[in-house]
Design a protein around this motif. Structure first.
Motif, PDB file in Angstrom:
ATOM      1  N   LYS A 215       0.808  -1.221   0.000  1.00  0.00           N
ATOM      2  CA  LYS A 215       0.000   0.000   0.000  1.00  0.00           C
ATOM      3  C   LYS A 215       0.843   1.274   0.000  1.00  0.00           C
ATOM      4  O   LYS A 215       0.315   2.357  -0.254  1.00  0.00           O
ATOM      5  CB  LYS A 215      -0.934   0.011   1.220  1.00  0.00           C
ATOM      6  N   GLN A 216       2.140   1.171   0.280  1.00  0.00           N
ATOM      7  CA  GLN A 216       3.001   2.350   0.274  1.00  0.00           C
ATOM      8  C   GLN A 216       3.290   2.778  -1.161  1.00  0.00           C
ATOM      9  O   GLN A 216       3.315   1.955  -2.074  1.00  0.00           O
ATOM     10  CB  GLN A 216       4.328   2.056   0.984  1.00  0.00           C
ATOM     11  N   SER A 217       3.517   4.071  -1.330  1.00  0.00           N
ATOM     12  CA  SER A 217       3.879   4.549  -2.667  1.00  0.00           C
ATOM     13  C   SER A 217       5.298   4.072  -3.002  1.00  0.00           C
ATOM     14  O   SER A 217       6.118   3.876  -2.111  1.00  0.00           O
ATOM     15  CB  SER A 217       3.799   6.076  -2.728  1.00  0.00           C
ATOM     16  N   PRO A 218       5.592   3.892  -4.291  1.00  0.00           N
ATOM     17  CA  PRO A 218       6.928   3.400  -4.683  1.00  0.00           C
ATOM     18  C   PRO A 218       8.034   4.367  -4.276  1.00  0.00           C
ATOM     19  O   PRO A 218       7.816   5.574  -4.188  1.00  0.00           O
ATOM     20  CB  PRO A 218       6.844   3.312  -6.203  1.00  0.00           C
ATOM     21  N   LEU A 219       9.212   3.811  -4.019  1.00  0.00           N
ATOM     22  CA  LEU A 219      10.374   4.633  -3.680  1.00  0.00           C
ATOM     23  C   LEU A 219      10.824   5.424  -4.904  1.00  0.00           C
ATOM     24  O   LEU A 219      10.783   4.925  -6.025  1.00  0.00           O
ATOM     25  CB  LEU A 219      11.531   3.758  -3.206  1.00  0.00           C
ATOM     26  N   LYS A 220      11.277   6.633  -4.660  1.00  0.00           N
ATOM     27  CA  LYS A 220      11.849   7.423  -5.743  1.00  0.00           C
ATOM     28  C   LYS A 220      13.250   6.901  -6.039  1.00  0.00           C
ATOM     29  O   LYS A 220      13.853   6.213  -5.225  1.00  0.00           O
ATOM     30  CB  LYS A 220      11.907   8.890  -5.339  1.00  0.00           C
ATOM     31  N   LYS A 221      13.781   7.249  -7.202  1.00  0.00           N
ATOM     32  CA  LYS A 221      15.116   6.785  -7.587  1.00  0.00           C
ATOM     33  C   LYS A 221      16.183   7.190  -6.579  1.00  0.00           C
ATOM     34  O   LYS A 221      17.095   6.435  -6.299  1.00  0.00           O
ATOM     35  CB  LYS A 221      15.482   7.354  -8.964  1.00  0.00           C
ATOM     36  N   GLU A 222      16.061   8.376  -6.024  1.00  0.00           N
ATOM     37  CA  GLU A 222      17.097   8.895  -5.137  1.00  0.00           C
ATOM     38  C   GLU A 222      16.755   8.639  -3.655  1.00  0.00           C
ATOM     39  O   GLU A 222      16.948   9.492  -2.817  1.00  0.00           O
ATOM     40  CB  GLU A 222      17.328  10.384  -5.378  1.00  0.00           C
ATOM     41  N   HIS A 223      16.249   7.452  -3.342  1.00  0.00           N
ATOM     42  CA  HIS A 223      15.915   7.162  -1.946  1.00  0.00           C
ATOM     43  C   HIS A 223      17.184   7.070  -1.093  1.00  0.00           C
ATOM     44  O   HIS A 223      18.249   6.747  -1.576  1.00  0.00           O
ATOM     45  CB  HIS A 223      15.068   5.893  -1.828  1.00  0.00           C
ATOM     46  N   THR A 224      17.014   7.367   0.185  1.00  0.00           N
ATOM     47  CA  THR A 224      18.146   7.411   1.105  1.00  0.00           C
ATOM     48  C   THR A 224      18.002   6.328   2.169  1.00  0.00           C
ATOM     49  O   THR A 224      16.961   5.682   2.274  1.00  0.00           O
ATOM     50  CB  THR A 224      18.211   8.778   1.800  1.00  0.00           C
ATOM     51  N   LEU A 225      19.038   6.174   2.962  1.00  0.00           N
ATOM     52  CA  LEU A 225      18.979   5.234   4.078  1.00  0.00           C
ATOM     53  C   LEU A 225      17.871   5.637   5.043  1.00  0.00           C
ATOM     54  O   LEU A 225      17.138   4.784   5.553  1.00  0.00           O
ATOM     55  CB  LEU A 225      20.333   5.191   4.797  1.00  0.00           C
ATOM     56  N   LEU A 226      17.704   6.942   5.271  1.00  0.00           N
ATOM     57  CA  LEU A 226      16.663   7.411   6.175  1.00  0.00           C
ATOM     58  C   LEU A 226      15.275   7.062   5.639  1.00  0.00           C
ATOM     59  O   LEU A 226      14.429   6.556   6.380  1.00  0.00           O
ATOM     60  CB  LEU A 226      16.787   8.921   6.394  1.00  0.00           C
ATOM     61  N   SER A 227      15.017   7.316   4.361  1.00  0.00           N
ATOM     62  CA  SER A 227      13.698   7.016   3.808  1.00  0.00           C
ATOM     63  C   SER A 227      13.404   5.518   3.831  1.00  0.00           C
ATOM     64  O   SER A 227      12.287   5.102   4.117  1.00  0.00           O
ATOM     65  CB  SER A 227      13.555   7.573   2.390  1.00  0.00           C
TER      66      SER A 227
END
Length: 65
Positions: A18-30
């Motif tokens: 149900k979560q939205s997809p990760l963006k290309k520039e995802h980080t360790l925090l996200s």
């Protein structure tokens, strides 16, 4: 995997679905927030968690540099 972990794992993965997809520039925090949210909600649903915090005992950060 033990059978008793199936409801926990399924609820955790359903949260990811149900979560939205990760963006290309995802980080360790996200990524950490995303996993933490899934684990938190799975814990609310099943009243248990899939992991244990025992392996982190003694590795806490006690002060900032």
């Amino acid at each position: 995997m033990l059978r008793k972990h199936i409801p926990i794992t399924v609820s955790h993965e359903l949260v990811h679905f149900k979560q939205s997809p990760l963006k290309k520039e995802h980080t360790l925090l996200s990524t950490s927030i995303r996993e933490g949210a899934a684990e938190f909600i799975a814990g609310l649903i099943s009243a248990e968690t899939d992991g244990t915090l025992a392996e982190f005992k003694g590795k806490e950060i006690t002060r900032l540099l």
